[in-house]
Write an enzyme that holds these catalytic residues in place. Sequence first.
Site, short mmCIF file in Angstrom:
data_model
loop_
_atom_site.label_atom_id
_atom_site.label_comp_id
_atom_site.label_asym_id
_atom_site.label_seq_id
_atom_site.Cartn_x
_atom_site.Cartn_y
_atom_site.Cartn_z
N SER A 146 0.86 -1.19 0.00
CA SER A 146 0.00 0.00 0.00
C SER A 146 0.89 1.23 0.00
O SER A 146 2.07 1.16 0.40
CB SER A 146 -0.85 -0.01 1.28
OG SER A 146 -1.50 1.23 1.47
N TYR A 177 -2.36 -1.29 10.30
CA TYR A 177 -2.25 -1.41 8.85
C TYR A 177 -0.94 -0.81 8.35
O TYR A 177 -0.22 -1.42 7.56
CB TYR A 177 -3.45 -0.69 8.21
CG TYR A 177 -3.61 -0.88 6.72
CD1 TYR A 177 -4.29 -1.99 6.22
CD2 TYR A 177 -3.12 0.05 5.81
CE1 TYR A 177 -4.46 -2.16 4.85
CE2 TYR A 177 -3.28 -0.11 4.45
CZ TYR A 177 -3.96 -1.22 3.97
OH TYR A 177 -4.12 -1.38 2.61
P1 NAD Z 1 -11.31 -6.70 -0.48
O1 NAD Z 1 -11.96 -6.54 0.86
O2 NAD Z 1 -12.07 -6.35 -1.70
O3 NAD Z 1 -10.75 -8.18 -0.65
C1 NAD Z 1 -10.05 -8.81 0.39
C2 NAD Z 1 -9.83 -10.27 0.05
O4 NAD Z 1 -9.14 -10.86 1.16
C3 NAD Z 1 -11.13 -11.08 -0.12
O5 NAD Z 1 -10.93 -12.06 -1.11
C4 NAD Z 1 -11.30 -11.75 1.24
O6 NAD Z 1 -12.03 -12.98 1.18
C5 NAD Z 1 -9.86 -12.00 1.60
N1 NAD Z 1 -9.67 -12.20 3.03
C6 NAD Z 1 -10.09 -11.41 4.06
N2 NAD Z 1 -9.72 -11.95 5.22
C7 NAD Z 1 -9.08 -13.11 4.93
C8 NAD Z 1 -8.48 -14.13 5.70
N3 NAD Z 1 -8.47 -14.07 7.03
N4 NAD Z 1 -7.92 -15.17 5.05
C9 NAD Z 1 -7.92 -15.26 3.70
N5 NAD Z 1 -8.46 -14.31 2.91
C10 NAD Z 1 -9.05 -13.26 3.53
O7 NAD Z 1 -9.96 -5.84 -0.36
P2 NAD Z 1 -9.05 -5.09 -1.47
O8 NAD Z 1 -9.36 -3.64 -1.42
O9 NAD Z 1 -9.10 -5.79 -2.76
O10 NAD Z 1 -7.62 -5.26 -0.80
C11 NAD Z 1 -6.73 -6.28 -1.18
C12 NAD Z 1 -5.32 -5.91 -0.74
O11 NAD Z 1 -4.96 -4.66 -1.33
C13 NAD Z 1 -5.18 -5.74 0.78
O12 NAD Z 1 -3.97 -6.29 1.21
C14 NAD Z 1 -5.19 -4.23 0.95
O13 NAD Z 1 -4.50 -3.83 2.10
C15 NAD Z 1 -4.48 -3.80 -0.33
N6 NAD Z 1 -4.75 -2.43 -0.70
C16 NAD Z 1 -6.00 -2.03 -1.07
C17 NAD Z 1 -6.20 -0.71 -1.44
C18 NAD Z 1 -7.54 -0.21 -1.88
O14 NAD Z 1 -7.68 1.01 -2.05
N7 NAD Z 1 -8.50 -1.04 -2.11
C19 NAD Z 1 -5.13 0.20 -1.39
C20 NAD Z 1 -3.90 -0.23 -1.00
C21 NAD Z 1 -3.70 -1.55 -0.66
#
Ligand code: NAD
Length: 267
Positions: A149, A162
Amino acid sequence: MSDQSNQDVKGRTALVTGSTSGIGLGVAKALVAAGANVMVNGRTPKGDVSAILDEIRGAGDGQVDYVSADLSQATEVARLVEETTTRLGAPDILVNNAGVQHVSPLEDFPAEKWELIISLNLSAAFHSTKACLGHMKTQGWGRIINVSSAHGIVASPFKSAYVAAKHGLNGLTKVTALEAAETGVTCNAICPGYVWTPLVAKQIDDQAKSHNIPKEDVIRDIILKPQPNKQFATVEEIGALTVFLCGMGGRSITGASLPVDGGWTAH
Ligand code: NAD
């Protein structure tokens, strides 16, 4: 996406954690489109994700399988890697993406949320990397991509766990890259700013409720405030960068923390 990227990805086994939603889903589709066989993972029982698996299968010719596992538990990470190896072969491409968020002032931050975020957003990547690296080194080719991130590079208030986990993940990325540097294995961190996914949609809903303001105001005045281009990145962009890092253009890129943040960390 160049043909050469697809050449390097075609027929490879890719494990993408947290790929039933958001960024992981976008990455899984991009890898299947490039010809990889992809193990999808999330926490949901298989029956509930059949429509998602069909969507991923529709992206290309690669095989798609699914294992539900709670990756905040080290034993579950090990089981996921073992199941992947049995069903699709040992992972050649590992994308550590599963992650959750919790927003709270430090004094009120629940200890169990701290433990969960450190376990899932950081320790799971250590356990999966440890389990997958040997095969990659032995065959002389591997790609480990940690979805970190902008919060792996800079901090924001109220996101102690985080920010700590993502800074740690960028550190783990550098160590993995150095240890594997002579073996044909690269390890990089993708560092998105805000990407439009269910995780972010929930943050917008929560903030609109807590500040009692419309969602549009939350998006403009809070969420996209630090992102200079004032646009959400898309999951397709993260998928395309992942495929690029797996291809010819990514062969000498290792140990990098790559911002995909519209200029956020240029401040
Ligand atoms: P999301 O909530 O859409 O998806 C999260 C995924 O993780 C889902 O498939 C969920 O089933 C899975 N998950 C949750 N808890 C779990 C567990 N205990 N074991 C296994 N799987 C689990 O989230 P996203 O926005 O797609 O984020 C994905 C990654 O990207 C994360 O690591 C997040 O920190 C990072 N990220 C997201 C953003 C953003 O703006 N969306 C920005 C920077 C980083």
